[in-house]
Write a protein that holds these residues in place. Sequence first.
Motif, mmCIF file in Angstrom:
data_model
loop_
_atom_site.group_PDB
_atom_site.id
_atom_site.type_symbol
_atom_site.label_atom_id
_atom_site.label_comp_id
_atom_site.label_asym_id
_atom_site.label_seq_id
_atom_site.Cartn_x
_atom_site.Cartn_y
_atom_site.Cartn_z
ATOM 1 N N LEU A 70 8.211 -1.432 -0.082
ATOM 2 C CA LEU A 70 7.218 -2.444 0.294
ATOM 3 C C LEU A 70 7.872 -3.810 0.437
ATOM 4 N N TYR A 71 8.800 -4.124 -0.461
ATOM 5 C CA TYR A 71 9.514 -5.402 -0.356
ATOM 6 C C TYR A 71 10.379 -5.448 0.900
ATOM 7 N N LEU A 72 11.099 -4.372 1.195
ATOM 8 C CA LEU A 72 11.940 -4.330 2.389
ATOM 9 C C LEU A 72 11.109 -4.461 3.657
ATOM 10 N N GLN A 73 9.908 -3.870 3.639
ATOM 11 C CA GLN A 73 9.069 -3.909 4.828
ATOM 12 C C GLN A 73 8.434 -5.286 5.030
ATOM 13 N N SER A 74 7.990 -5.914 3.933
ATOM 14 C CA SER A 74 7.273 -7.187 4.043
ATOM 15 C C SER A 74 8.189 -8.401 3.947
ATOM 16 N N LYS A 75 9.412 -8.210 3.374
ATOM 17 C CA LYS A 75 10.368 -9.304 3.189
ATOM 18 C C LYS A 75 9.779 -10.416 2.318
ATOM 19 N N SER A 76 8.869 -10.052 1.428
ATOM 20 C CA SER A 76 8.231 -11.045 0.574
ATOM 21 C C SER A 76 7.762 -10.385 -0.720
ATOM 22 N N CYS A 103 1.380 4.056 -8.957
ATOM 23 C CA CYS A 103 2.142 4.775 -7.940
ATOM 24 C C CYS A 103 1.292 5.028 -6.698
ATOM 25 N N MET A 104 0.060 5.504 -6.903
ATOM 26 C CA MET A 104 -0.824 5.764 -5.763
ATOM 27 C C MET A 104 -1.207 4.477 -5.048
ATOM 28 N N PHE A 105 -1.427 3.399 -5.821
ATOM 29 C CA PHE A 105 -1.828 2.132 -5.227
ATOM 30 C C PHE A 105 -0.733 1.579 -4.320
ATOM 31 N N PHE A 106 0.513 1.519 -4.829
ATOM 32 C CA PHE A 106 1.588 0.936 -4.037
ATOM 33 C C PHE A 106 1.964 1.826 -2.844
ATOM 34 N N THR A 107 1.843 3.136 -3.020
ATOM 35 C CA THR A 107 2.125 4.023 -1.892
ATOM 36 C C THR A 107 1.090 3.837 -0.794
ATOM 37 N N ALA A 108 -0.183 3.790 -1.188
ATOM 38 C CA ALA A 108 -1.247 3.563 -0.204
ATOM 39 C C ALA A 108 -1.091 2.192 0.456
ATOM 40 N N LEU A 109 -0.704 1.193 -0.343
ATOM 41 C CA LEU A 109 -0.505 -0.152 0.208
ATOM 42 C C LEU A 109 0.614 -0.162 1.230
ATOM 43 N N LEU A 110 1.699 0.548 0.947
ATOM 44 C CA LEU A 110 2.814 0.613 1.894
ATOM 45 C C LEU A 110 2.402 1.302 3.195
ATOM 46 N N VAL A 111 1.666 2.410 3.059
ATOM 47 C CA VAL A 111 1.203 3.112 4.259
ATOM 48 C C VAL A 111 0.297 2.205 5.087
ATOM 49 N N MET A 112 -0.608 1.469 4.415
ATOM 50 C CA MET A 112 -1.518 0.580 5.135
ATOM 51 C C MET A 112 -0.772 -0.592 5.765
ATOM 52 N N GLN A 113 0.312 -1.043 5.133
ATOM 53 C CA GLN A 113 1.093 -2.147 5.696
ATOM 54 C C GLN A 113 1.889 -1.702 6.920
ATOM 55 N N VAL A 147 5.222 -11.768 -2.377
ATOM 56 C CA VAL A 147 3.852 -12.251 -2.574
ATOM 57 C C VAL A 147 2.873 -11.098 -2.730
ATOM 58 N N ILE A 148 2.912 -10.139 -1.811
ATOM 59 C CA ILE A 148 1.965 -9.037 -1.843
ATOM 60 C C ILE A 148 2.174 -8.164 -3.079
ATOM 61 N N ILE A 149 3.426 -8.049 -3.527
ATOM 62 C CA ILE A 149 3.716 -7.248 -4.719
ATOM 63 C C ILE A 149 3.183 -7.939 -5.964
ATOM 64 N N VAL A 150 3.415 -9.254 -6.089
ATOM 65 C CA VAL A 150 2.936 -10.009 -7.242
ATOM 66 C C VAL A 150 1.415 -9.986 -7.304
ATOM 67 N N ARG A 151 0.765 -10.184 -6.164
ATOM 68 C CA ARG A 151 -0.697 -10.153 -6.136
ATOM 69 C C ARG A 151 -1.225 -8.780 -6.529
ATOM 70 N N SER A 152 -0.546 -7.748 -6.098
ATOM 71 C CA SER A 152 -0.971 -6.389 -6.436
ATOM 72 C C SER A 152 -0.856 -6.132 -7.931
ATOM 73 N N PHE A 153 0.233 -6.599 -8.550
ATOM 74 C CA PHE A 153 0.392 -6.432 -9.990
ATOM 75 C C PHE A 153 -0.703 -7.174 -10.745
ATOM 76 N N ARG A 154 -1.050 -8.366 -10.270
ATOM 77 C CA ARG A 154 -2.118 -9.119 -10.928
ATOM 78 C C ARG A 154 -3.448 -8.380 -10.845
#
Length: 206
Positions: free
Chosen positions: A18-24, A77-87, A26-33
């Motif tokens: 997800l980081y490699l794809q978005s180059k940021s 795991c399911m959340f970040f995988t789904a987020l990557l697919v949607m991104q 921000v989306i990861i930090v917001r997701s953890f929150r």
Amino acid sequence: MADDTVLVVFTLFTVGLLYLQSKSMVIIVRSFRLLVWLFIPIILLHGFFTPGTYIMGLPISIEGLKQSFSLSLNLACMFFTALLVMQVLKMKYLLQVLQKTPALSQVLLPRLLLLTRLRITIPQLLNKQRMYWQSLEHKWLTLPDVLFESILSILKSSRNEAQLLWEQWDDEVEKLLQVNEPRSKLVVSDLGFGALAILALLGLWL
């Protein structure tokens, strides 16, 4: 179902993609929150209400904490995988693919459209509850009540959005599947990220 070690590896793997794809970050930090607000009630409920060996005389069992950790790890795991697919695979592209597979479309299309709505409403609800909680005195004592109200608000909002989607179904589908819309284009790297994300999701059932 994969064990915790496999889940940790797949979660880190997916977050890295997800980081490699978005180059940021921000989306990861917001997701953890956002996930923290899901993890806290899971830990509290399992820790306090699962019988077993208590920690230092406190009414929190080791077995409950282990169960809450496994469940939270599955959700992450399911959340970040789904987020990557949607991104990677944008909504337009997903809908175009579903058009060609009516059986799959019947199952997934309502969920995709509802997810689009909830991605807007749920963060707003959680942010509102967070600001309300921070304004309270002795806020840590009120945390269980605030979390419970947050869950009720999310469930109520989800039902309302599902009802609105059902009432406005034709308009929603027509808006997203316009005949004259140019088809979405995917580059090879996007397909690669999408394939890796799907493999990560399948890994949950190894």
